[in-house]
Enzyme design. Sequence first.
Site, mmCIF file in Angstrom:
data_model
loop_
_atom_site.group_PDB
_atom_site.id
_atom_site.type_symbol
_atom_site.label_atom_id
_atom_site.label_comp_id
_atom_site.label_asym_id
_atom_site.label_seq_id
_atom_site.Cartn_x
_atom_site.Cartn_y
_atom_site.Cartn_z
ATOM 1 N N SER A 22 0.843 -1.199 0.000
ATOM 2 C CA SER A 22 0.000 0.000 0.000
ATOM 3 C C SER A 22 0.876 1.246 0.000
ATOM 4 O O SER A 22 0.390 2.358 0.032
ATOM 5 C CB SER A 22 -0.930 0.008 1.216
ATOM 6 O OG SER A 22 -0.194 -0.091 2.415
ATOM 7 N N HIS A 161 -38.888 24.061 -12.879
ATOM 8 C CA HIS A 161 -38.922 23.212 -14.091
ATOM 9 C C HIS A 161 -38.108 23.830 -15.228
ATOM 10 O O HIS A 161 -38.392 23.590 -16.394
ATOM 11 C CB HIS A 161 -40.347 22.976 -14.585
ATOM 12 C CG HIS A 161 -41.304 22.555 -13.520
ATOM 13 N ND1 HIS A 161 -41.610 21.253 -13.266
ATOM 14 C CD2 HIS A 161 -42.003 23.296 -12.621
ATOM 15 C CE1 HIS A 161 -42.479 21.185 -12.259
ATOM 16 N NE2 HIS A 161 -42.724 22.428 -11.840
ATOM 17 N N SER A 282 -12.170 25.659 -28.759
ATOM 18 C CA SER A 282 -12.359 24.441 -29.538
ATOM 19 C C SER A 282 -11.255 24.369 -30.578
ATOM 20 O O SER A 282 -10.799 25.386 -31.095
ATOM 21 C CB SER A 282 -13.725 24.491 -30.219
ATOM 22 O OG SER A 282 -13.711 23.703 -31.396
ATOM 23 N N LYS A 288 -15.594 29.294 -30.345
ATOM 24 C CA LYS A 288 -16.066 28.685 -29.105
ATOM 25 C C LYS A 288 -15.350 29.176 -27.853
ATOM 26 O O LYS A 288 -14.155 29.438 -27.848
ATOM 27 C CB LYS A 288 -15.899 27.153 -29.172
ATOM 28 C CG LYS A 288 -16.869 26.447 -30.070
ATOM 29 C CD LYS A 288 -18.313 26.617 -29.665
ATOM 30 C CE LYS A 288 -18.877 25.579 -28.759
ATOM 31 N NZ LYS A 288 -18.629 24.217 -28.864
ATOM 32 N N GLU A 295 -18.019 22.095 -16.375
ATOM 33 C CA GLU A 295 -18.353 20.733 -16.817
ATOM 34 C C GLU A 295 -17.526 19.690 -16.072
ATOM 35 O O GLU A 295 -18.025 18.615 -15.715
ATOM 36 C CB GLU A 295 -18.117 20.596 -18.324
ATOM 37 C CG GLU A 295 -19.128 21.384 -19.145
ATOM 38 C CD GLU A 295 -18.735 21.418 -20.608
ATOM 39 O OE1 GLU A 295 -19.599 21.177 -21.456
ATOM 40 O OE2 GLU A 295 -17.572 21.701 -20.917
HETATM 41 N N1 ARG Z 1 -0.894 -1.765 4.953
HETATM 42 C C1 ARG Z 1 -1.952 -2.076 5.853
HETATM 43 C C2 ARG Z 1 -3.123 -1.139 5.534
HETATM 44 O O1 ARG Z 1 -2.857 -0.197 4.899
HETATM 45 C C3 ARG Z 1 -1.533 -1.814 7.251
HETATM 46 C C4 ARG Z 1 -2.162 -2.713 8.233
HETATM 47 C C5 ARG Z 1 -1.675 -4.091 8.031
HETATM 48 N N2 ARG Z 1 -2.149 -4.932 9.053
HETATM 49 C C6 ARG Z 1 -2.117 -6.253 8.917
HETATM 50 N N3 ARG Z 1 -2.603 -6.926 9.898
HETATM 51 N N4 ARG Z 1 -1.702 -6.794 7.814
HETATM 52 O O2 ARG Z 1 -4.252 -1.384 5.877
#
Ligand code: ARG
Length: 459
Positions: A22, A161, A282, A288, A295
């Site tokens: 992560s 409306h 455009s 344009k 948007e």
């Molecule tokens: N990288 C994990 C997360 O972002 C951290 C927690 C990991 N905990 C575990 N028991 N593997 O959620």
Amino acid sequence: MALWGGRFQQGPAEEMLRLGESLSTDLRMWREDILGSKAHARMLGEVGLITLEEAERLCEGLDRVGLELEAGERGEAGGFVPGIELEDIHMAVETRLHELIGEVAGKLHTARSRNDQVATDVRLWLRGQVDALDVELAGLISTLLDRVEADGRQLVAGCTHLQRGQPIWLGHQLLAHAWALARDRERLQDARRRINRCPLGAAAMAGTPHPIDRRRTAELLGFEAPLDNAMDAVSARDHLVEAVSACAILAGHLSRMAEELVLWSTPEYRRVRLSEHWSTGSSIMPQKRNPDAAELVRGKTGRVFGALQTLLVLTKALPLAYNRDLQEDRPALFDALDTTRACVRAMAGCWSDLTVLPGPSLEGDPLLATELADYLASRGLPFRQAHHVVGQIVRECEEAGTDLSSLDLGRLKAAHPAFEADALDWLRPEAAVERRTSLGGTAWSEVVRQVGVLRAQRG
Ligand code: ARG
């Protein structure tokens, strides 16, 4: 070898590393991770689980890791740019800390786990984001109020409306948007109260046998209080759902406002001219000027709604306590906050830069028909009956190919004897608007009152 590697003989598969990391997402929480670790180290020192000298070495080391991460972020030589083999920001910080200060780094993980660490980091990060969003939102509201004061005293058709309904001051409509945004601020503040509780020291889910002081850690991190139940502390994600719900509602409001800018900037409406900063051209049609910013705000709203959906689905039916699924909360959370903030800024930019164009006269416009009905009602006619009488007048005008400016007292009296000479004055657009002094009405005095109330909420 990963920090959890003791019971393993082989490392994870290459693909598992990529699936499980992560770090590429949570690296942006490094400041929060270091803050949390420092607070934990100080608390461990204060309660005597480690010596004060060890706590000091941990904190100094963490500060150094922070400096290195900052340098890495800026792409400077000597900076620390952790690779995904370190899995997440918590392991990256601790691994580097170990390299810098040696064995004592291992004491930092006493009485905590990554489960309460990640929960703490996200709460700290989200609290900061909510505060930053609030400042930007207050800025957008103030930009709208500036507009009300500068250009709000212009008569426009208020619609239902999307059909012309009644004359209003433009400021009345802008205020309607400002009030919705003021409620968004309230919602975010409310969510903040539940974000601002501390999970740290919950450890994996069961608490710890060590005599820690969770109240102290919470205090050091500026949290209101620790969360009461360790299992809840590591499993709860409702504060994310709540914050992103508030973002989704806010984004919906921005999208509505954006949609009006898209309409109002067309030659058909000619109500505003967007600045060049917030529109684009455009590549084929040289004339344009497209309302792309508005948007995009409208479109990005879909992303924020999507993030909310992701979080709802992610957390439903998850057994307690921590499950790795929860790692997927951050891409949605980060994107929702980033996108919402960008949209708030874009709307503030559009509104502060655009030009309000002079509108067409509303003299004789059929949208004044309600005035005639209200006139008769004020003379004692039941409103339903008055409505019917005026309906016939409007139909006659329509059939004759004229508008209400063709009416004179004779024609009004023919429609109903209760009409007197002053009825024609009721048809003046400005008089029509200024009569609506009821609380929340479009009369200028009410516009000014509301601006005052909203300005007072600034802080
Ligand atoms: N990288 C994990 C997360 O972002 C951290 C927690 C990991 N905990 C575990 N028991 N593997 O959620």
